[in-house]
Motif scaffolding. Structure first.
Motif, mmCIF file in Angstrom:
data_model
loop_
_atom_site.group_PDB
_atom_site.id
_atom_site.type_symbol
_atom_site.label_atom_id
_atom_site.label_comp_id
_atom_site.label_asym_id
_atom_site.label_seq_id
_atom_site.Cartn_x
_atom_site.Cartn_y
_atom_site.Cartn_z
ATOM 1 N N ASN A 155 -19.091 35.377 -12.096
ATOM 2 C CA ASN A 155 -19.191 36.600 -12.867
ATOM 3 C C ASN A 155 -17.842 36.974 -13.471
ATOM 4 N N THR A 156 -17.866 37.551 -14.666
ATOM 5 C CA THR A 156 -16.631 38.061 -15.247
ATOM 6 C C THR A 156 -16.457 39.516 -14.842
ATOM 7 N N ALA A 157 -15.430 39.783 -14.045
ATOM 8 C CA ALA A 157 -15.041 41.150 -13.695
ATOM 9 C C ALA A 157 -13.907 41.560 -14.637
ATOM 10 N N SER A 158 -12.904 42.220 -14.133
ATOM 11 C CA SER A 158 -11.761 42.625 -14.957
ATOM 12 C C SER A 158 -10.683 43.197 -14.064
ATOM 13 N N MET A 159 -9.436 43.136 -14.528
ATOM 14 C CA MET A 159 -8.363 43.814 -13.820
ATOM 15 C C MET A 159 -8.624 45.322 -13.776
ATOM 16 N N ALA A 160 -9.454 45.822 -14.708
ATOM 17 C CA ALA A 160 -9.783 47.245 -14.728
ATOM 18 C C ALA A 160 -10.578 47.675 -13.503
ATOM 19 N N ALA A 161 -11.095 46.711 -12.742
ATOM 20 C CA ALA A 161 -11.852 47.032 -11.529
ATOM 21 C C ALA A 161 -10.956 47.445 -10.376
ATOM 22 N N ASN B 282 -18.827 33.960 -6.973
ATOM 23 C CA ASN B 282 -17.453 34.439 -7.115
ATOM 24 C C ASN B 282 -17.297 35.088 -8.478
ATOM 25 N N SER B 283 -16.233 35.832 -8.637
ATOM 26 C CA SER B 283 -15.960 36.412 -9.947
ATOM 27 C C SER B 283 -14.513 36.162 -10.344
ATOM 28 N N VAL B 284 -14.282 36.279 -11.636
ATOM 29 C CA VAL B 284 -12.950 36.128 -12.220
ATOM 30 C C VAL B 284 -12.591 37.450 -12.871
ATOM 31 N N ALA B 285 -11.404 37.952 -12.584
ATOM 32 C CA ALA B 285 -10.960 39.224 -13.149
ATOM 33 C C ALA B 285 -9.817 38.958 -14.132
ATOM 34 N N PRO B 286 -10.127 38.865 -15.416
ATOM 35 C CA PRO B 286 -9.064 38.610 -16.395
ATOM 36 C C PRO B 286 -8.192 39.841 -16.613
ATOM 37 N N GLY B 287 -6.927 39.570 -16.931
ATOM 38 C CA GLY B 287 -6.068 40.603 -17.482
ATOM 39 C C GLY B 287 -6.214 40.582 -18.992
ATOM 40 N N VAL C 144 -6.913 36.797 -12.605
ATOM 41 C CA VAL C 144 -6.144 35.944 -13.519
ATOM 42 C C VAL C 144 -5.528 36.873 -14.555
ATOM 43 N N GLU C 145 -4.407 37.498 -14.170
ATOM 44 C CA GLU C 145 -3.868 38.583 -14.982
ATOM 45 C C GLU C 145 -2.343 38.595 -15.036
ATOM 46 N N GLY C 146 -1.744 37.438 -14.815
ATOM 47 C CA GLY C 146 -0.296 37.317 -14.991
ATOM 48 C C GLY C 146 0.535 38.113 -14.021
ATOM 49 N N GLY C 147 -0.043 38.481 -12.878
ATOM 50 C CA GLY C 147 0.703 39.261 -11.893
ATOM 51 C C GLY C 147 0.876 40.713 -12.285
ATOM 52 N N HIS C 148 -0.054 41.228 -13.085
ATOM 53 C CA HIS C 148 0.080 42.597 -13.591
ATOM 54 C C HIS C 148 0.067 43.621 -12.461
ATOM 55 N N TYR C 149 -0.725 43.356 -11.412
ATOM 56 C CA TYR C 149 -0.834 44.293 -10.304
ATOM 57 C C TYR C 149 -0.152 43.780 -9.030
ATOM 58 N N MET C 150 0.652 42.759 -9.154
ATOM 59 C CA MET C 150 1.216 42.114 -7.965
ATOM 60 C C MET C 150 2.342 42.926 -7.335
ATOM 61 N N ALA C 151 3.136 43.623 -8.158
ATOM 62 C CA ALA C 151 4.358 44.243 -7.669
ATOM 63 C C ALA C 151 4.315 45.763 -7.828
ATOM 64 N N ASN C 152 5.309 46.413 -7.257
ATOM 65 C CA ASN C 152 5.522 47.835 -7.501
ATOM 66 C C ASN C 152 5.518 48.064 -9.012
ATOM 67 N N PRO C 153 4.703 48.987 -9.522
ATOM 68 C CA PRO C 153 4.582 49.138 -10.973
ATOM 69 C C PRO C 153 5.871 49.566 -11.668
ATOM 70 N N SER C 154 6.832 50.080 -10.905
ATOM 71 C CA SER C 154 8.081 50.515 -11.530
ATOM 72 C C SER C 154 9.114 49.403 -11.636
ATOM 73 N N ILE C 155 8.767 48.180 -11.166
ATOM 74 C CA ILE C 155 9.768 47.121 -11.115
ATOM 75 C C ILE C 155 10.316 46.770 -12.493
ATOM 76 N N ALA C 156 9.478 46.804 -13.527
ATOM 77 C CA ALA C 156 9.947 46.474 -14.875
ATOM 78 C C ALA C 156 10.983 47.481 -15.347
ATOM 79 N N ASP C 157 10.755 48.753 -15.027
ATOM 80 C CA ASP C 157 11.709 49.782 -15.446
ATOM 81 C C ASP C 157 13.018 49.657 -14.667
ATOM 82 N N PHE C 158 12.922 49.338 -13.379
ATOM 83 C CA PHE C 158 14.136 49.153 -12.587
ATOM 84 C C PHE C 158 14.926 47.936 -13.033
#
Length: 264
Positions: free
Chosen positions: A142-148, A184-189, A245-259
């Motif tokens: 099934n196609t899910a999404s990172m939005a889930a 199984n499902s795949v959650a694209p970014g 499958v979203e490039g690590g969008h939710y892998m880290a503390n969301p503020s890491i890019a700003d830091f």
């Protein structure tokens, strides 16, 4: 060659983008594929390109909002090839104009997205599972999404519908695992399909790139290869899972890019 040799697959929403990638890769690895899409001309053209490249496929009309159309797609697959080993429930809709925050959302749009994004997964599985049981097993993807997996400022119905897909995947896996059916499902970014490239403004692409762990966006084949893996016997001990499958969008503390930008 041969990762899914001899398997029969139905791919919904397969005329373009992620579905087309999955259908193409499945046929390259030995599967015979039925491509179902509301855009029947696109589905037929996709099948013709696959045939021209040495694979086997047919394109058919599929309206994922209609139960009888979903059943017919499954029936056509079994009538044409004698069985169904792989079902890829890929159809999904989103509407940035009507699917907004909870207070201002168009309620008819909520119903439409739940019907297409979630109920079509239920119905496709409902009609494919008895054939899979007869054949000795199968794989539903099934196609899910990172939005889930996180809240957002908009697309409330889309996120809720895809979260439902994630849990429905678990239920199907739990209920039919003893029949040798995996689900199984795949959650694209953010995936740079032709539609995304044409409709996504550069500032939005830049925001996603900023918060991805990887320095680039996903392509349709990144999802297609994941679907191929889940369709194959290489994943025979994996069920009830959602692969993000979203490039690590939710892998880290969301503020890491700003830091990182601050430190740099």
């Amino acid at each position: 060659m041969g990762r899914v040799e001899g398997k029969i697959a139905l791919v919904t929403g397969g005329a373009s983008g992620i579905g087309l990638s999955a259908a193409t890769l499945l046929t390259k690895e030995g599967a015979k594929v039925v491509i179902g899409d509301f855009n029947v001309e696109g589905a037929t053209e996709a099948a013709e390109r696959i045939i021209h490249s040495g694979g086997e496929a047919i394109g058919i009309f599929l309206d994922a909002s209609k139960e009888d159309s979903i059943k017919k797609a499954v029936d056509i697959t079994v009538e044409k090839y004698g069985k169904i080993d792989v079902l890829y429930n890929n159809v999904g809709l989103t509407n940035l104009q009507k699917d907004v925050d909870v207070v201002n959302m168009d309620l008819e749009e909520w119903d439409r997205l739940m019907n297409v994004n979630t109920k079509s997964v239920l119905l496709g599985s409902r009609y494919a599972i008895p054939h899979m049981i007869k054949a000795g097993g199968g794989s539903i993807i099934n196609t899910a999404s990172m939005a889930a997996f996180a809240g957002d400022a908009t697309r409330s119905a889309y996120g809720a519908s895809k979260a439902a897909v994630v849990n429905l995947t678990r239920y199907i896996a739990a209920q039919y695992g003893k029949n040798n059916i995996r689900c199984n499902s795949v959650a694209p970014g953010l995936i740079l399909t032709p539609a995304a490239k044409n409709n996504m403004p550069e500032p939005v692409l830049s925001i996603f790139e900023k918060y991805n762990a990887l320095p680039y966006h996903g392509e349709a084949d990144d999802i297609g290869y994941t679907v191929l893996f889940l369709a194959s016997d290489e994943s025979k001990f994996i069920t009830g899972q959602t692969i993000q499958v979203e490039g690590g969008h939710y892998m880290a503390n969301p503020s890491i890019a700003d830091f990182q930008a601050l430190i740099g």
